[in-house]
Write an enzyme that holds these catalytic residues in place. Sequence first.
Site, mmCIF file in Angstrom:
data_model
loop_
_atom_site.group_PDB
_atom_site.id
_atom_site.type_symbol
_atom_site.label_atom_id
_atom_site.label_comp_id
_atom_site.label_asym_id
_atom_site.label_seq_id
_atom_site.Cartn_x
_atom_site.Cartn_y
_atom_site.Cartn_z
ATOM 1 N N PHE A 122 29.347 34.632 66.043
ATOM 2 C CA PHE A 122 29.539 34.469 64.565
ATOM 3 C C PHE A 122 29.790 35.713 63.820
ATOM 4 C CE2 PHE A 122 29.700 31.638 61.282
ATOM 5 C CZ PHE A 122 29.918 30.306 62.087
ATOM 6 N N GLN A 145 26.979 36.041 47.292
ATOM 7 C CA GLN A 145 27.752 36.290 48.386
ATOM 8 C C GLN A 145 29.310 35.341 48.264
ATOM 9 O OE1 GLN A 145 27.128 34.597 52.533
ATOM 10 N NE2 GLN A 145 27.187 36.606 53.205
ATOM 11 N N HIS A 190 32.469 33.913 50.271
ATOM 12 C CA HIS A 190 32.992 33.681 51.748
ATOM 13 C C HIS A 190 34.417 34.086 51.539
ATOM 14 C CE1 HIS A 190 34.337 31.633 55.244
ATOM 15 N NE2 HIS A 190 33.000 31.587 55.423
ATOM 16 N N LEU A 225 35.464 25.680 52.181
ATOM 17 C CA LEU A 225 35.491 26.707 53.175
ATOM 18 C C LEU A 225 36.152 26.300 54.460
ATOM 19 C CD1 LEU A 225 32.585 28.602 53.707
ATOM 20 C CD2 LEU A 225 32.735 26.882 55.443
ATOM 21 N N GLU A 285 33.837 30.292 58.974
ATOM 22 C CA GLU A 285 33.892 31.470 59.955
ATOM 23 C C GLU A 285 34.472 31.239 61.114
ATOM 24 O OE1 GLU A 285 31.851 35.017 58.149
ATOM 25 O OE2 GLU A 285 31.083 33.222 58.042
ATOM 26 N N ARG A 314 30.730 38.872 56.417
ATOM 27 C CA ARG A 314 31.701 38.352 55.151
ATOM 28 C C ARG A 314 31.979 39.256 53.932
ATOM 29 N NH1 ARG A 314 27.949 33.145 54.918
ATOM 30 N NH2 ARG A 314 29.237 32.214 56.617
ATOM 31 N N HIS A 323 30.140 31.706 47.695
ATOM 32 C CA HIS A 323 29.689 30.943 48.675
ATOM 33 C C HIS A 323 28.082 30.878 48.674
ATOM 34 C CE1 HIS A 323 29.551 29.066 52.522
ATOM 35 N NE2 HIS A 323 29.081 30.167 53.373
ATOM 36 N N GLU A 340 18.008 27.936 49.691
ATOM 37 C CA GLU A 340 18.798 28.915 49.209
ATOM 38 C C GLU A 340 18.309 29.257 47.715
ATOM 39 O OE1 GLU A 340 22.862 28.077 49.419
ATOM 40 O OE2 GLU A 340 23.476 29.611 47.843
ATOM 41 N N ARG A 380 23.808 37.793 53.116
ATOM 42 C CA ARG A 380 23.574 36.911 54.315
ATOM 43 C C ARG A 380 24.589 36.836 55.589
ATOM 44 N NH1 ARG A 380 24.570 31.303 55.566
ATOM 45 N NH2 ARG A 380 26.187 31.167 54.073
ATOM 46 N N SER A 439 21.358 31.267 57.293
ATOM 47 C CA SER A 439 21.019 30.288 55.975
ATOM 48 C C SER A 439 20.181 29.042 56.862
ATOM 49 C CB SER A 439 21.898 29.975 55.165
ATOM 50 O OG SER A 439 21.439 28.996 54.326
ATOM 51 N N LEU A 440 21.035 28.455 57.575
ATOM 52 C CA LEU A 440 20.494 27.162 58.260
ATOM 53 C C LEU A 440 19.430 27.264 58.799
ATOM 54 C CD1 LEU A 440 23.707 25.271 59.567
ATOM 55 C CD2 LEU A 440 22.511 24.885 57.476
HETATM 56 C C1 LIG Z 1 30.805 24.911 52.816
HETATM 57 C C2 LIG Z 1 29.426 25.790 53.232
HETATM 58 C C3 LIG Z 1 29.196 26.089 54.551
HETATM 59 C C4 LIG Z 1 28.058 26.837 55.039
HETATM 60 N N1 LIG Z 1 27.888 26.874 56.548
HETATM 61 C C5 LIG Z 1 26.684 27.378 56.735
HETATM 62 C C6 LIG Z 1 26.557 27.463 58.154
HETATM 63 O O1 LIG Z 1 27.366 27.267 59.003
HETATM 64 N N2 LIG Z 1 25.516 28.128 58.800
HETATM 65 C C7 LIG Z 1 24.446 28.394 57.755
HETATM 66 O O2 LIG Z 1 23.492 29.147 58.001
HETATM 67 N N3 LIG Z 1 24.898 28.156 56.336
HETATM 68 C C8 LIG Z 1 25.605 27.671 55.947
HETATM 69 N N4 LIG Z 1 25.886 27.596 54.607
HETATM 70 C C9 LIG Z 1 24.792 27.575 53.713
HETATM 71 C C10 LIG Z 1 23.859 26.582 53.693
HETATM 72 O O3 LIG Z 1 24.545 25.576 54.036
HETATM 73 C C11 LIG Z 1 22.986 26.461 52.420
HETATM 74 O O4 LIG Z 1 22.579 27.576 52.010
HETATM 75 C C12 LIG Z 1 22.109 25.647 52.474
HETATM 76 O O5 LIG Z 1 22.437 24.345 52.972
HETATM 77 C C13 LIG Z 1 21.001 25.399 51.487
HETATM 78 O O6 LIG Z 1 20.234 24.424 51.636
HETATM 79 P P1 LIG Z 1 19.184 24.117 50.564
HETATM 80 O O7 LIG Z 1 18.137 23.193 51.309
HETATM 81 O O8 LIG Z 1 18.267 25.183 50.178
HETATM 82 O O9 LIG Z 1 19.852 23.350 49.466
HETATM 83 P P2 LIG Z 1 20.886 22.017 49.303
HETATM 84 O O10 LIG Z 1 21.108 21.423 50.677
HETATM 85 O O11 LIG Z 1 21.630 22.666 48.355
HETATM 86 O O12 LIG Z 1 19.830 20.721 48.710
HETATM 87 C C14 LIG Z 1 19.493 20.974 47.489
HETATM 88 C C15 LIG Z 1 18.857 20.029 46.996
HETATM 89 O O13 LIG Z 1 18.232 20.026 45.818
HETATM 90 C C16 LIG Z 1 18.536 18.822 44.874
HETATM 91 N N5 LIG Z 1 18.329 19.232 43.461
HETATM 92 C C17 LIG Z 1 19.101 20.387 42.822
HETATM 93 N N6 LIG Z 1 18.743 20.485 41.683
HETATM 94 C C18 LIG Z 1 17.969 19.555 41.507
HETATM 95 C C19 LIG Z 1 17.195 19.193 40.208
HETATM 96 N N7 LIG Z 1 17.362 19.893 39.219
HETATM 97 N N8 LIG Z 1 16.530 18.109 40.501
HETATM 98 C C20 LIG Z 1 16.036 17.496 41.478
HETATM 99 N N9 LIG Z 1 16.719 17.752 42.717
HETATM 100 C C21 LIG Z 1 17.619 18.864 42.663
HETATM 101 C C22 LIG Z 1 20.138 18.619 45.786
HETATM 102 O O14 LIG Z 1 20.387 17.300 45.076
HETATM 103 C C23 LIG Z 1 19.792 18.873 46.877
HETATM 104 O O15 LIG Z 1 18.995 17.485 47.199
HETATM 105 C C24 LIG Z 1 27.029 26.898 54.214
HETATM 106 C C25 LIG Z 1 27.296 26.558 52.793
HETATM 107 C C26 LIG Z 1 28.522 26.251 52.348
HETATM 108 C C27 LIG Z 1 28.773 25.975 50.905
#
Ligand SMILES: Cc1cc2nc3c(=O)[nH]c(=O)nc-3n(C[C@H](O)[C@H](O)[C@H](O)COP(=O)(O)OP(=O)(O)OC[C@H]3O[C@@H](n4cnc5c(N)ncnc54)[C@H](O)[C@@H]3O)c2cc1C
Lengths: 242, 263, 608
Positions: free
Chosen positions: C137, C257, C259, C269, C272, C303, C373, C403, C414, C419-420
């Site tokens: 990656f 960031q 993408h 997206l 990558e 990126r 992104h 995030e 990043r 991130s995952l």
């Molecule tokens: C297209 C794409 C591909 C990606 N690919 C990768 C990858 O290959 N590898 C990698 O490491 N990272 C990747 N990322 C980044 C990574 O997916 C995200 O940074 C990560 O999923 C964020 O997870 P999270 O749990 O913080 O938030 P999220 O998964 O965004 O979850 C947020 C949660 O909070 C809830 N929420 C939001 N606001 C409120 C509110 N006011 N009240 C109640 N609930 C709320 C939402 O409903 C959701 O359930 C990618 C991102 C994108 C956009």
Amino acid sequence: MRSRYSITLRIKRYDPDRKRSWSQDYKLEAGRILRFTDLFRKINNELDPTLAWNSSCEHAQCGTCAVKVNGKPLLACELLVENAVAFFGTTLFRVEPITIAPVVRDLIVDLEKAYERIEKIKPYVIDPVENPHPGNAYQVSPRDLEHYVEATRCINCFCCATACISSHRGFMGPNAVLASVVRIMDPRESAKAERLDMLYSDQGIYRCHTSMACSFVCPKEIDVAHFIALAKAGRFGAKGRK
Amino acid sequence: MLAGKKFQVPLFSSSAKIKGWPYVIAWCHRISGLLLVAFVLFHIYAIQSLGFPDRYNADMKLYDFFILRILEWALSIPVIFHALNGGRLILYESFGVRDDRSMIEWLFGLAILYVAILGILMLMGTQSVSPFFFWLLVMAGGLSLASGALSKVWDRRHSLPWRLQRLTAAFLLVMLPAHMLFMHLNPSMAKDAEAVVVRLQSGFMKFVDLLLLLALVFHGGYGLVSIAKDYLSSRALTVGLAVLIALTMLVAAWAGIRITLTV
Amino acid sequence: MIHLHVEGEAVNSKLRIHETIKCDVLIIGCGGAGLRCAVEIFEKMPGTRVIAVTKVPHPQKSHTSTAQGGLAAVDPDDPVDSPAYHMFDTWKGSDCMADQNIVKKIVESAWTQVIWLENHGMHFSRDEAGNLSKRTFGGHTLNFGQSSAFRAVFEADRTGKGIVDTLWGEALKGGISFINQSIATELLFEGKRCVGAVIFREKYGDFVKVLARATVLATGGSGQMFRVTTNCRQNTADGLALALRAGLPIMDPEAVQFHPTGIVGPGILASETLRSVGGILRNRDLEPFMERYAPRMKELAPRDLVARAIEKEIREGRGVLNPDHNVEHVWIDLRHLPDYVHDVQIPEVTGFFRRFVNIDPRKELCPVRPSNHYHMGGIPTNEFGEVQRGAKETVPGLIAVGECAAASFHGFNRLGTNSLLELITMGKIAGERIIEYLSQDPDTLPEVSPERTFSLFARFMDEKGEENTGRLRQEMQAVMTEKAGVFRTEHGLSDAVDSLRELYERAGHTSLSSKSLRMNQELVQRWEFDNLLAISMACALAALNRRESRGAHFREDFPERNDEFNHHTLVYMSEFGKVDFGKRPVDMSIYAAGGENYEKFGLIERKY
Ligand SMILES: Cc1cc2nc3c(=O)[nH]c(=O)nc-3n(C[C@H](O)[C@H](O)[C@H](O)COP(=O)(O)OP(=O)(O)OC[C@H]3O[C@@H](n4cnc5c(N)ncnc54)[C@H](O)[C@@H]3O)c2cc1C
Ligand code: HEM
Ligand code: HEM
Ligand code: SF4
Ligand code: F3S
Ligand code: FES
């Protein structure tokens, strides 16, 4: 290739406050690769901010935006105007909520209700088999994985359940069967008997009539009916009850 | 065999486009099943008059009306469609034959062939075959097909009634089309009360009929319950309806058995 | 008129707490981070009462499900890779802004967490021997930058979905209660301690007060600030806005960031992976231009470098215009890849092109351009996920992960797949911390009342005018994309700040078409718009303040990195547009410890 289309969305609406439903026409000008979610947004921004619709990823990867367009359950976020016109051969589209759970408002249904059936089949490893190398990953042969990896791609959009000939009352639904089958085929799960009991129950495979609409409409192109048939053919492990 | 174009049946193709041909066919299967149940009930009722040959013959005279003959012939459509499609479903589900497109093509092809042959027979209306010989062959076919299915569906996890429905289906797949064929190989075999009664003096013929009857009554009854379960969510209602269906089918079976054994 | 008036009154009297629920832990957000935290709590302390709130109709619909590429973790059995390399890559990628204590903690626990996921049923892709497959990656290297590292484990191109499915299942097993399709509108405090939140349940149109001994913010990203974004519709910076409104700071909001390869139009997206399996970027003249920008890594450069390279090609007139969406783009060329790659390694992504722009990537060039992104900035936390009030002081009872939080693992840029990794490691660490809390804290919860929610919602209800929230949001997104996007300048940013002020003003003149509370998207969008405006403002002002270029933050007028700014920005916003800045030093404990290769963790140059 045409670059713009004049289209009409005939959207089925529902107002929970007045318990009233009606259908409403929205006329739009749209570019060829706009998606139906873009159209809904356009309606909100330009014509009617009260229209309620659901979406999340808009990448066809979460299954939130499922609706019926001219009767076909599909993901609004991946339906391009151009493809829709070509497929349905019209520029008038009837848009309705999926029929798998009660409508909350307009195109939004109570997905929580729909999910209850997935929760019933326990979408996790109920009882992992003993790991021969604790602290390490299980070894899963890619050949074994190949047999069920298709089924793990399900995003629970409920398009299949909406299309199924079995109405959704007594049946756990194609996607719940699929989720079950995944764990039955997963070599890391040991609670096969419990899973098979759920599958071979009255809410399980006997409510499927192999109408195969599930495979036909699945936006992830999963051959759902095949996995259900595997269960009917008794392909999972030893015969007979434990 | 039948190219894709031929599938553009006006009434169905829009539905097929949205949910696929197998979906449309599943509906046809359901409707034909319902029609057949209705017919069987009526049919058993009609046979009751075998006890009074005159009445039976008078009833049968009615079938000479053009419209009724057409209807009689038309009955072969749901019969053969349901039979072949049922066979296809069993192949798909239990034998792992998943190439659906060609199966559907075969199904349509064979169905059309059968309906045509039956029509020709009905028009000619003069053949004569020994019933014993005919039914011996057919029974052998039906039972061997059923035993073939047996090995596939006899997974002990499966609910017993479900397994039985598949078994009866396999048995009927041969028996039912043959039943209709037979009745038209020589029309008097069916329309003349005396001929029927004479034939039914044979224990073997009684046995054939009873097996057909029981298989049908069970298969149809299970089918009705299965349809009901798709639409009813309340448990009480489902059980109530299932009991009602079972009672109806039992009454039909009883009436059928009685007349078969008494003539 | 009279009718409307009556209805309005009835509505305002509906603005009250419908129900109060008490629990041990309230988790706001059910993406990977929130769920991992919940599951940790169930594993270690079965029977804990955990309530999780999500804005989407079901946890599975959270944005994490969309993540494709993979999850970085160094396999201890790997003969060539080492955690030190991963730490270095992360540090280098971050442009010397990641906190090294966090980097060390996350990288070192990475493999254990991957195994945990696998053992709990995630369907990782496998190699021939049945072990987890790995792939390369962008930005992940061996031997401190010498060659690409096979470090990302993955589940085909749906790694994020695999994580969410697994965690959701485990959370169900643990006995979690979900409140779906609901938004947290306000954090509740007793003195300085966070004791829960107010939740607006959209489906029922009512407000519930959830009192909790610990509250977790895991609300994800803020991509909706920009016009072209890979983020989901719900990523509207809610968590960050909640913190700001509660008087807490957010950190590094300017670190956004882009993408490099969003699919033109929807901004979807194109992972990558496309570049790591050999996709080549080409401009209008079909020139493989990455050779000019990163001679060694080419397409595999980090990126921000690739994004800027593309943006530059476009700016200098070597882009292509897409008429439908009216956006300029470059091409990614996948035509030379073998069928096996198309079918097995990138089926979902190539499917995207077919589905979303009607293009067959085996035969045609695919249009891509940089799109927003990821938000590196967020709610500042320490290494346990505890939210900070300032550079050191934490807020009792409040945790932030994922995030929306900034620990900060990613600094100013990043790396893909990091991130995952952060979600599952920090989620777990936060869970552990909460268990400590729960075992210490007395089981008492104070009765506190919401302060802001009802006045805010009443304001939205009462606003009158001709403006439309959706259109205003589009305007805001355009401003942010143009003026605070990949390239930034003093002039552009000041413009952006002015425009945001004006938009805020105009937002006061939107009138809701329906005053219903039940599933009223317009109302929720109005609320989200307030959040977006606040975070956009914080982002623009912080970007203006940072007169240097670092990681993803690129100032055309200050193209060099400047050690003077070698600290995190803390932004407090007492009212819209009125900000105070604070600073948080960058942790450099690996460097300070002086171990082997410590010099690689100094203020190194970021060149690929
Ligand atoms: C297209 C794409 C591909 C990606 N690919 C990768 C990858 O290959 N590898 C990698 O490491 N990272 C990747 N990322 C980044 C990574 O997916 C995200 O940074 C990560 O999923 C964020 O997870 P999270 O749990 O913080 O938030 P999220 O998964 O965004 O979850 C947020 C949660 O909070 C809830 N929420 C939001 N606001 C409120 C509110 N006011 N009240 C109640 N609930 C709320 C939402 O409903 C959701 O359930 C990618 C991102 C994108 C956009
Ligand atoms: C001739 C041979 C027959 C075969 C091979 C056959 C086969 C089948 C099969 C496989 C099914 C199950 C379909 C499903 O999964 O729902 C079925 C259903 C059914 N059958 Fe038959 N059948 C036959 C004859 C009959 C007859 C004569 C009747 C009428 C009495 C009948 C009535 C039904 C009904 C009502 C159903 C339920 C349909 C549904 O659930 O939609 N069948 N049949
Ligand atoms: C229209 C064509 C048909 C004719 C003329 C016909 C005629 C008859 C006759 C004369 C009998 C008496 C028994 C015998 O002679 O063996 C009989 C029995 C029977 N028929 Fe038909 N039949 C027809 C179609 C069908 C169909 C389509 C079905 C099923 C759906 C069916 C089901 C039965 C059954 C179950 C019996 C046995 C009844 C008993 O033993 O009591 N028949 N039929
Ligand atoms: S099987 Fe396909 S149609 Fe059904 S829920 Fe899963 S993804 Fe949707
Ligand atoms: S659509 Fe329904 S009937 Fe069976 S094959 Fe699929 S579940
Ligand atoms: S919005 Fe996620 S699938 Fe359409």
